[in-house]
Write an enzyme that holds these catalytic residues in place. Sequence first.
Site, PDB file in Angstrom:
ATOM      1  CB  SER A 153      -0.918   0.010   1.233  1.00 36.78           C
ATOM      2  OG  SER A 153      -0.150  -0.039   2.426  1.00 36.78           O
ATOM      3  CG  HIS A 184      -2.947  -0.601  -2.614  1.00 38.03           C
ATOM      4  ND1 HIS A 184      -3.215   0.723  -2.309  1.00 38.03           N
ATOM      5  CD2 HIS A 184      -3.212  -1.302  -1.462  1.00 38.03           C
ATOM      6  CE1 HIS A 184      -3.605   0.819  -1.059  1.00 38.03           C
ATOM      7  NE2 HIS A 184      -3.617  -0.393  -0.526  1.00 38.03           N
ATOM      8  CG  ASN A 219      -2.745   3.970   1.934  1.00 35.66           C
ATOM      9  OD1 ASN A 219      -3.872   4.131   2.380  1.00 35.66           O
ATOM     10  ND2 ASN A 219      -2.190   2.773   1.822  1.00 35.66           N
ATOM     11  CD  GLU A 232      -3.737   3.486  -4.907  1.00 30.99           C
ATOM     12  OE1 GLU A 232      -3.598   4.695  -5.070  1.00 30.99           O
ATOM     13  OE2 GLU A 232      -3.259   2.870  -3.932  1.00 30.99           O
TER      14      GLU A 232
END
Length: 292
Positions: free
Chosen positions: A120, A141, A191, A153
């Site tokens: 991540s 991700h 993130n 992702e």
Amino acid sequence: MSTIKKIGIIGAGQMGSGIAQVCAQAGYDVSVSDLNEQVLEKSLAGIARNLDRQVQKGKISEADKAAALGHIKTATDLSIFADSDLVIEAATENEALKRDILKKLVPHLKPEALIATNTSSISITRLAASTDRPAKFIGMHFMNPVPVMQLVELIRGIATDEPTFNAVMELTEAIGKTAAVAEDFPAFIVNRILLPMINEAVYTLYEGVGGVEAIDTALKLGANHPMGPLELADFIGLDTCLAVMQVLYEGLADSKYRPCPLLVKYVEAGWIGKKFGRGFYDYSQTPPVPTR
């Protein structure tokens, strides 16, 4: 489906189990490896429960459930991936651990096999360098919980080639997910935005601006978030939140990404969230109550 037919998954925790479930439900043959046989058994039981819920809601049939479970096999060693077309590493968010796993994985793969990492936040380029095939390496991700969350992702490393990207994009669509393509910067898109918000919520608690309930209520009702930031941090795992903030802080060298000392203290105390019974909330009580 694309040239990817058989998928391997390293790690049978929450993320690995979720990835296994969605791939199996999409008709792929899935091999899952974990060092602990009990973890593998727990993973299969959890997948079965999730599928039972879908049956009860009328989303799938009993035959669909049986077919999905029939697509999954498990083992405690990496040789199970000998015929995999793609192996997805879904271990804990720790770069040294991931690099070690990837180095051990490579000898078990066929030359044309692709590798993805479910990191991540960690550099795809650095992780790819731990393998013999950086061109066939990509970041994938998934969001938690995988069966529910729509997004994946996709992150190219500097060496990731176009056939690898295209094959993994096709897979993402085939398992019913939507891809967001991100560059290989610390923490990517989700993130990079989400974790600093959570970290700021922890600072807000640390500095006494508001209590746990007040902070979570403010964001749920004031910003229409489905879950407050501290509740979300507990759900993600405070250890994971801290790891991502450390990647951001070290990778971007900007003080605005400095992990809150209270977040560090909670992780050091072992209060790392819902999966361990205590974080910003105490989960030994029903309903959970704030710990501050």
